[in-house]
Design an enzyme around this catalytic site. Structure first.
Site, PDB file in Angstrom:
ATOM      1  N   ASP A  64      -2.807  27.228   1.679  1.00 28.83           N
ATOM      2  CA  ASP A  64      -1.930  26.453   2.546  1.00 28.83           C
ATOM      3  C   ASP A  64      -2.044  24.955   2.268  1.00 28.83           C
ATOM      4  OD1 ASP A  64      -0.859  28.636   3.752  1.00 28.83           O
ATOM      5  OD2 ASP A  64      -1.982  28.459   5.622  1.00 28.83           O
ATOM      6  N   GLY A  65      -3.269  24.480   2.009  1.00 28.00           N
ATOM      7  CA  GLY A  65      -3.463  23.062   1.751  1.00 28.00           C
ATOM      8  C   GLY A  65      -2.703  22.605   0.514  1.00 28.00           C
ATOM      9  N   ARG A  69       0.415  19.847   0.476  1.00 29.61           N
ATOM     10  CA  ARG A  69       0.440  18.663  -0.392  1.00 29.61           C
ATOM     11  C   ARG A  69       1.668  18.681  -1.301  1.00 29.61           C
ATOM     12  NH1 ARG A  69      -5.181  19.533  -0.199  1.00 29.61           N
ATOM     13  NH2 ARG A  69      -5.117  20.930  -2.000  1.00 29.61           N
ATOM     14  N   ASP A 139       1.442  18.435  10.611  1.00 30.17           N
ATOM     15  CA  ASP A 139       1.121  17.582  11.754  1.00 30.17           C
ATOM     16  C   ASP A 139       0.481  16.268  11.331  1.00 30.17           C
ATOM     17  OD1 ASP A 139      -1.599  18.316  11.169  1.00 30.17           O
ATOM     18  OD2 ASP A 139      -1.377  20.081  12.422  1.00 30.17           O
ATOM     19  N   ASP A 168      -9.908  13.867  23.250  1.00 33.89           N
ATOM     20  CA  ASP A 168     -10.530  13.776  21.932  1.00 33.89           C
ATOM     21  C   ASP A 168      -9.530  13.312  20.880  1.00 33.89           C
ATOM     22  OD1 ASP A 168     -12.845  14.658  23.069  1.00 33.89           O
ATOM     23  OD2 ASP A 168     -12.845  16.633  22.111  1.00 33.89           O
ATOM     24  N   THR A 179       1.954  26.619  14.603  1.00 29.67           N
ATOM     25  CA  THR A 179       0.984  27.716  14.529  1.00 29.67           C
ATOM     26  C   THR A 179      -0.320  27.264  13.894  1.00 29.67           C
ATOM     27  OG1 THR A 179       2.036  28.429  12.462  1.00 29.67           O
ATOM     28  CG2 THR A 179       2.705  29.558  14.476  1.00 29.67           C
ATOM     29  N   TYR A 181      -3.048  23.588  14.039  1.00 32.58           N
ATOM     30  CA  TYR A 181      -3.969  22.928  14.978  1.00 32.58           C
ATOM     31  C   TYR A 181      -3.372  22.827  16.378  1.00 32.58           C
ATOM     32  CZ  TYR A 181      -7.670  19.559  16.260  1.00 32.58           C
ATOM     33  OH  TYR A 181      -8.733  18.919  16.829  1.00 32.58           O
ATOM     34  N   SER A 182      -2.067  22.557  16.463  1.00 31.79           N
ATOM     35  CA  SER A 182      -1.414  22.413  17.768  1.00 31.79           C
ATOM     36  C   SER A 182      -1.578  23.671  18.610  1.00 31.79           C
ATOM     37  CB  SER A 182       0.071  22.102  17.576  1.00 31.79           C
ATOM     38  OG  SER A 182       0.732  21.983  18.819  1.00 31.79           O
TER      39      SER A 182
END
Length: 285
Positions: A64-65, A69, A139, A168, A179, A181-182
């Protein structure tokens, strides 16, 4: 399709075995295919100038990363991307290493596919006379760093004050990023084809601090409020999980929908609701 290009994370494809196998298969089938490996330490992971003008599809080999990118770096080219997962999870990737050749074969023979347009976020940080602007597919996250204490973030929408969160941090997400971090922070799940912004506080120190859905044309300003004078508090900024810098007390970042979008190619006929149902039942995407 005949003209392909591969961008690959060499950390996820040892000696580029899969990349070269795909390239060889395409060329032996009468197509064209070049490739380049990313360099994570550089500001631009992939160089869009190396991609031939006739390219019809970009195959992204990694996780995914890598796809995130690639989507950022290649947004201006407007060429459809399809992910081939060789990482751990690969929620955004359409294919796995074992199905890559089959998927490419489908594209070569003109099988049915769809192309989804996904919105990107643009984040602009102004420090003195210098403007630092980047884009994100999932995000933009502003989160605390250093000491284990909450930060106060002043949020305005279109120049109008909304709220000050003691938390935080805060997440501004696209539907694609709903779907990620949020969702972990309590935000809603949204169809990735939608056009909107999600504003989700991270561990807020308030019982009524909820995620907010905003229009796609809204502009969000986040400012770090001074809490303890002289202590030099600051927060970190991440785009799609990649740290890009800090915001100090009194500094701001402006987030809005980017002028460019990315195009994700889909071979599966599985609907968003079917994918969501499987996910909620504990199956893999």
């Amino acid at each position: 399709m005949e003209h392909f290009y591969i961008i690959v994370n060499p950390m996820r494809d040892a000696q580029l075995h899969l990349t070269k196998e795909i390239q060889r298969f395409i060329q032996e089938s009468g197509g064209t295919c070049g490739y380049q490996a990313n360099h994570v330490q550089e500001s631009m992971s992939f160089d869009q100038r190396l991609i031939p003008d006739e390219t019809e599809c970009i195959l992204v080999v990694g996780g995914d990363g890598t796809l995130l990118r690639a989507a950022r770096d290649m947004a201006e080219r407007n060429i459809p991307l399809i992910g081939i997962n060789t990482g751990h999870v690969g929620y955004l990737c359409e294919l796995e290493a074992k199905t890559a050749i089959q998927g490419v074969h489908q594209l070569l023979r003109g099988a049915d596919y769809t192309v989804e347009s996904r919105m990107l976020l643009s984040g602009r940080r102004v420090k003195g006379s210098v403007t630092d602007q980047r884009i994100a597919l999932n995000d933009i996250v502003i989160h605390r760093s250093g000491m284990l204490q909450v930060v106060d973030l002043i949020i305005s929408v279109n120049g109008e004050y909304l709220n000050t969160y003691s938390a935080d941090g805060i997440i501004i997400a696209t539907p694609t990023g709903s779907t990620a971090y949020s969702m972990s922070a309590g935000g809603p799940i949204v169809d990735p084809r939608a056009d909107l912004l999600l504003l989700t506080p991270i561990s807020p120190h308030s019982l009524n601090a909820k995620s907010i859905v905003l229009g796609a044309e809204d502009e969000v300003t986040i400012e770090v409020r001074t809490r303890n004078e002289g202590h030099g508090g600051q927060v970190e900024i991440s785009f799609d999980g990649d740290p890009v810098g800090v915001l100090k007390e009194g500094e701001q970042i402006l987030v809005k929908k980017a002028q460019v979008s990315t195009r994700i190619l889909k071979l599966s006929r599985m609907s968003f609701l079917e994918r969501l149902r499987k996910k909620l039942q504990g199956s893999s995407w």
